[in-house]
Design an enzyme around this catalytic site. Structure first.
Site, short mmCIF file in Angstrom:
data_model
loop_
_atom_site.label_atom_id
_atom_site.label_comp_id
_atom_site.label_asym_id
_atom_site.label_seq_id
_atom_site.Cartn_x
_atom_site.Cartn_y
_atom_site.Cartn_z
N LYS A 1 0.71 -1.69 -0.45
CA LYS A 1 0.08 -0.46 0.68
C LYS A 1 0.96 0.85 0.09
O LYS A 1 0.71 2.16 -0.39
CB LYS A 1 -1.20 0.10 1.26
CG LYS A 1 -1.62 -1.10 1.20
CD LYS A 1 -2.66 -1.34 0.14
CE LYS A 1 -3.38 -2.81 0.29
NZ LYS A 1 -3.79 -3.34 -1.05
N LYS B 1 -1.01 3.53 9.02
CA LYS B 1 -1.47 1.99 8.13
C LYS B 1 -0.07 1.51 7.97
O LYS B 1 0.73 1.70 7.44
CB LYS B 1 -2.29 2.47 6.94
CG LYS B 1 -3.54 3.39 6.92
CD LYS B 1 -4.01 3.77 5.27
CE LYS B 1 -4.99 4.70 5.44
NZ LYS B 1 -5.79 4.96 4.69
N ASN C 1 -7.60 -2.13 -5.44
CA ASN C 1 -7.77 -3.84 -5.29
C ASN C 1 -8.54 -4.45 -6.66
O ASN C 1 -9.29 -3.90 -7.72
CB ASN C 1 -9.07 -3.93 -4.99
CG ASN C 1 -10.04 -2.86 -3.34
OD1 ASN C 1 -9.14 -3.68 -2.79
ND2 ASN C 1 -10.76 -2.87 -3.31
N ARG D 1 -9.14 -6.99 -7.42
CA ARG D 1 -9.90 -9.00 -7.93
C ARG D 1 -11.17 -8.09 -8.19
O ARG D 1 -11.57 -7.39 -8.27
CB ARG D 1 -10.35 -9.16 -6.18
CG ARG D 1 -10.69 -8.59 -5.60
CD ARG D 1 -10.99 -8.80 -4.17
NE ARG D 1 -11.30 -8.05 -3.91
CZ ARG D 1 -10.94 -7.07 -2.71
NH1 ARG D 1 -9.60 -6.90 -2.39
NH2 ARG D 1 -12.22 -6.40 -1.91
#
Ligand code: MV4
Length: 447
Positions: free
Chosen positions: A116, A158, A290, A292
């Site tokens: 990320k 994060k 993402n 997927r």
């Protein structure tokens, strides 16, 4: 085009993929654990292979067992669905090494998006806005404190290897900074085997808005508009809709173009989703990519009329995009409610025998599920058992249609979250369309 595909997944998404394959004239292989011999995806596939015991680590996450199942059935391609191995670059590599097509982006795309902190840098260099924060992972306490002094509190720490809300911490006070930073690092290390963390300014009351994109192997990229996924609980989405109730046509074009720019920066192929933070002033910042197909893809299918799974399979076989951006027309409004086998007040799992299921139908109603009367919801897997999707001419009519469909839906024998969705659809807060990811807290206060 492929002649046989193995579906490396279970539940409603396996059923959804098998349906797309059948319409494309592709034969299908289901895989299943010991406890899912009578699951719907197994019953409707052309062939099936048992890949291990109930525990996901030994079945749906078992790479050697899945590769072997593809080999013994002569499957040319594997569709990973969502969750499980869908964003695992080792699995994409293992497929390639065995001469099996992975239906998804390249392993390299999965790796770039999965880191990320690196993804943030790639996107920033491409000129797509990111939230003010660190350039790459932060390891030095002093440098971290200097950065936070510059951007100001609150901040969010994060994990680079996290995503979807795992491994993050919000910091509101300077005295908590060092402790939160070090806790986040040690949590990331034990959860992901990678202790890298990065820092962003924390955007309060943000909306989660994501853009569906599609890319072929010749570098053509289009977007299919956005989905607003602000109704979440503990980082699990509960309700999604398209279009977003807050975006004007101008902002919709803007976020769509930013998503295409982001996908180009990754050299992306196949279908994917670019997630954005939208703040109170409608500023848009890249959040995550993402790689997927997503749970909530049906709301985009409803407003565009495009079968995303079929298109995904065509793209993976090397075919060009079947549509140009100018021919994508968004029509009406779609809402999806995720129906979980859970207590509707406490969200505690409620597996067991479904003694009766009667699905809603009629105009503009779609149910994606693998549940049937006499099926038992196993306790080993995700508790989402159905997605109820509606389409209508505008948001108000979509809400009325969703309330009608929820009222028709009968599932006996287990607890489900249908009553929760009925309360949300009846609430003035949801109806107003004016809320962020703090929806659930505000909804709970009101009722
Ligand atoms: C954020 C944020 C605010 N500011 N990033 C949550 C899921 C994951 N995709 C990223 N998430 C967030 N990222 C910045 N810069 C707010 C969230 C967020 C959130 C954060 C803490 C507690 C609950 C949350 C619920 C939704 C989103």
């Amino acid at each position: 085009m492929f002649s046989k595909i193995l579906i490396a997944n279970r539940g409603e998404i396996a059923v959804r993929i098998i349906r797309a394959c059948r319409e494309l004239g592709i034969s299908t292989v289901a895989v299943h654990s010991d406890v899912e011999r009578s699951a719907l995806h197994v019953r409707i596939a052309d062939e099936s292979v048992c890949i291990g015991p109930a525990a996901v680590s030994e079945s749906y996450l078992n790479i050697p067992a899945i590769i072997s199942a593809a080999e013994i059935t002569d499957s040319e391609a594997v569709h990973p669905g969502y969750g499980f191995l869908s964003e695992n670059p080792q699995f994409a590599d293992a497929c390639r090494a065995s001469g099996i097509n992975f239906i998804g982006p390249s392993a390299e795309n999965i790796r770039s998006a999965g880191d990320k902190s690196r993804a943030r840098q790639i996107i920033k260099h491409a000129g797509v806005p990111v939230v003010p924060g660190s350039d790459g992972p932060m390891s030095d306490e002093k440098a971290m404190i200097a950065l936070v002094k510059k951007i100001g509190l609150p901040v969010i720490v994060k994990a680079s290897a996290g995503g979807g809300g795992r491994g993050m911490r919000v910091v509101e006070r300077y005295e908590d900074l060092k402790h939160s930073f070090n806790m986040a690092r040690s949590e990331a290390l034990s959860a992901f085997g990678n202790g890298d963390v990065y820092i962003e300014k924390f955007i309060t009351r943000m909306r989660h808005v994501e853009v569906q994109i599609m890319a072929d192997t010749s570098g053509n990229i289009i977007h299919l508009g956005e989905r607003d996924c602000s109704v979440q609980r503990r980082h699990q989405k509960l309700i999604e809709e398209s279009p977003s109730p807050v975006l004007t046509d101008r902002l919709r074009r803007k976020i769509g173009n930013l998503a295409i720019k982001a996908a180009k920066a990754f050299d992306y192929t196949n279908v994917g989703t670019v997630e954005f933070i939208v703040d109170n002033e409608n500023n848009m910042y890249f959040m995550e990519m993402n790689t997927r197909v997503q749970v909530e893809h049906p709301v985009t299918e409803m407003v565009t009329g495009i079968d995303i799974i079929k298109e995904q399979i065509r793209l993976a076989s090397g075919l060009p995009l079947s549509r140009k951006q100018a021919s994508i027309k968004l029509s009406g409004h779609s809402i999806e409610c995720r129906i979980n086998a859970e207590d509707p007040d406490k969200f505690i799992p409620s597996p067991g025998l479904i003694s009766t299921i009667i699905q809603p139908g009629g105009p503009g109603v779609r149910v994606d599920t693998a549940a049937y009367t006499g099926w038992s919801v196993p306790p080993y897997y995700d508790s989402m058992i159905a997605k109820l999707i509606v389409h209508a001419s505008d948001r108000k009519e979509a809400i009325a249609r969703m309330r009608r469909a929820l009222s028709e839906f009968i599932i006996d024998g287990i607890r489900t979250t249908i009553p929760f969705h009925e309360r949300v659809m009846a609430s003035s807060l949801f109806q107003s369309g004016r809320f962020g990811v703090d929806f659930i807290e505000r909804f709970n206060e009101q009722s």
